[in-house]
Design a protein around this motif. Structure first.
Motif, PDB file in Angstrom:
ATOM      1  N   VAL A 220       1.041  -1.353  -0.155  1.00 58.05           N
ATOM      2  CA  VAL A 220      -0.036  -0.118   0.135  1.00 58.05           C
ATOM      3  C   VAL A 220       0.933   1.661  -0.302  1.00 58.05           C
ATOM      4  O   VAL A 220       0.747   2.119  -0.914  1.00 58.05           O
ATOM      5  N   ALA A 221       1.929   0.911   0.758  1.00 55.32           N
ATOM      6  CA  ALA A 221       2.707   2.646   0.592  1.00 55.32           C
ATOM      7  C   ALA A 221       3.593   2.784  -0.747  1.00 55.32           C
ATOM      8  O   ALA A 221       3.147   4.066  -0.984  1.00 55.32           O
TER       9      ALA A 221
ATOM     10  N   GLU B  71       3.420   6.036  -2.814  1.00 52.52           N
ATOM     11  CA  GLU B  71       4.694   6.883  -3.415  1.00 52.52           C
ATOM     12  C   GLU B  71       4.320   6.945  -4.648  1.00 52.52           C
ATOM     13  O   GLU B  71       4.802   7.860  -5.426  1.00 52.52           O
ATOM     14  N   LEU B  72       3.826   5.981  -5.600  1.00 54.40           N
ATOM     15  CA  LEU B  72       3.708   5.544  -7.080  1.00 54.40           C
ATOM     16  C   LEU B  72       2.687   6.797  -7.465  1.00 54.40           C
ATOM     17  O   LEU B  72       2.933   8.083  -8.476  1.00 54.40           O
ATOM     18  N   LEU B  73       1.562   6.745  -6.601  1.00 53.33           N
ATOM     19  CA  LEU B  73       0.895   8.000  -7.146  1.00 53.33           C
ATOM     20  C   LEU B  73       1.045   9.215  -7.090  1.00 53.33           C
ATOM     21  O   LEU B  73       0.957  10.079  -7.733  1.00 53.33           O
TER      22      LEU B  73
ATOM     23  N   ALA C 263       0.728   4.566 -13.626  1.00 55.13           N
ATOM     24  CA  ALA C 263       0.898   4.160 -12.582  1.00 55.13           C
ATOM     25  C   ALA C 263       0.918   2.726 -12.404  1.00 55.13           C
ATOM     26  O   ALA C 263       1.847   2.299 -11.839  1.00 55.13           O
ATOM     27  N   LEU C 264      -0.478   2.499 -11.367  1.00 51.90           N
ATOM     28  CA  LEU C 264      -0.623   1.287 -10.435  1.00 51.90           C
ATOM     29  C   LEU C 264      -1.290   0.118 -11.115  1.00 51.90           C
ATOM     30  O   LEU C 264      -1.779  -0.727 -10.956  1.00 51.90           O
ATOM     31  N   THR C 265      -0.111  -0.758 -11.344  1.00 50.54           N
ATOM     32  CA  THR C 265       0.090  -1.500 -12.296  1.00 50.54           C
ATOM     33  C   THR C 265       0.727  -2.556 -11.503  1.00 50.54           C
ATOM     34  O   THR C 265       0.992  -2.287 -10.247  1.00 50.54           O
TER      35      THR C 265
ATOM     36  N   ILE D  27       3.687  -1.626  -8.887  1.00 47.85           N
ATOM     37  CA  ILE D  27       3.838  -2.067  -7.052  1.00 47.85           C
ATOM     38  C   ILE D  27       4.948  -2.375  -6.866  1.00 47.85           C
ATOM     39  O   ILE D  27       5.552  -2.227  -6.050  1.00 47.85           O
ATOM     40  N   ALA D  28       4.681  -3.909  -7.651  1.00 46.69           N
ATOM     41  CA  ALA D  28       5.856  -4.545  -6.416  1.00 46.69           C
ATOM     42  C   ALA D  28       7.154  -4.408  -6.689  1.00 46.69           C
ATOM     43  O   ALA D  28       7.935  -4.412  -5.913  1.00 46.69           O
ATOM     44  N   ARG D  29       7.331  -3.537  -7.819  1.00 51.79           N
ATOM     45  CA  ARG D  29       8.588  -3.412  -7.759  1.00 51.79           C
ATOM     46  C   ARG D  29       8.832  -1.956  -7.194  1.00 51.79           C
ATOM     47  O   ARG D  29      10.662  -2.329  -6.596  1.00 51.79           O
TER      48      ARG D  29
END
Length: 210
Positions: A15-16, A20-22, A29-31, A35-37
């Motif tokens: 989630v964090a 941050e990606l957002l 960007a929220l694939t 997110i895993a990367r």
């Protein structure tokens, strides 16, 4: 117990990473892979802790609603937000604060603001979103009711507080979006949101005597 704590920790980490990606790149960007990367885990890890992509996005959006509640002072409700006997003047002042805080959050956190209301990408996660978002709407409804009591609407004198609160929220949300897209200036000829905000509050709550 250790495995359970690990799972909770990894869920929070994912989630964090999404939060941050957002902030860095926006909703697109929220694939799961990105997110895993960002979280530093394997590409398959999100699927072990969230049943669907939408469930992970809903958890990120829920974090945003928590941030919005804090920004608006609704995580520890003020007397004007929580009381059913607050004066109309105090309720009007509090709604003015909430409206400005809402617009400020939208301007400062555009990616999160977009995700929080993108029910097209959060489909299937309605229960979780209701748990995090409804308390905010309910606080606004209580304040509207203090200004326009439900008793005033029993004789066809106007819509009930829930409808007025929904209309006010829709108007504020549209104002936030128009400003973000640069369209507000085309309509008003200026950069200030103040005249439109004042007109919005007056239209839904009545003119401010102050």
């Amino acid at each position: 117990m250790i495995e359970q704590d690990k799972a909770v920790g990894l869920r929070a980490r994912l989630v964090a990473a999404g939060v941050e990606l957002l902030a860095l790149e926006g909703v697109h960007a929220l694939t799961l892979r990105e997110i895993a990367r960002q979280a530093g885990v394997s590409h398959g890890a999100p699927r072990r802790y969230f049943a669907t992509h939408a469930e992970l996005l809903a958890a990120i959006a829920g974090h945003g609603f928590g941030e919005l509640a804090t920004a608006l002072g609704l995580d520890a409700p003020s007397p004007a937000s929580a009381s059913t006997s607050v004066s109309a003047a105090a309720a009007r002042d509090r709604l003015d604060q909430l409206a400005r805080g809402y617009l400020a959050f939208a301007a400062e956190r555009p990616g999160m603001f977009e995700l929080m209301f993108r029910h097209d990408v959060l489909e299937g996660s309605g229960a979780e979103l209701r748990r995090t978002s409804l308390p905010l709407f309910e606080a606004v409804t209580r304040l509207v009711a203090a200004i326009r009591p439900p008793a005033d609407h029993g004789n066809g004198d106007g819509p009930p507080p829930t409808v007025v609160a929904a209309a006010l929220w829709a108007n504020l949300h549209g104002l936030a979006q128009l400003r973000a897209w640069g369209s507000l200036r085309l309509a008003t000829g200026g950069d200030s949101v103040e005249p439109v905000l004042r007109a919005t509050l007056d239209a839904h709550l009545g003119r401010d005597a102050g």
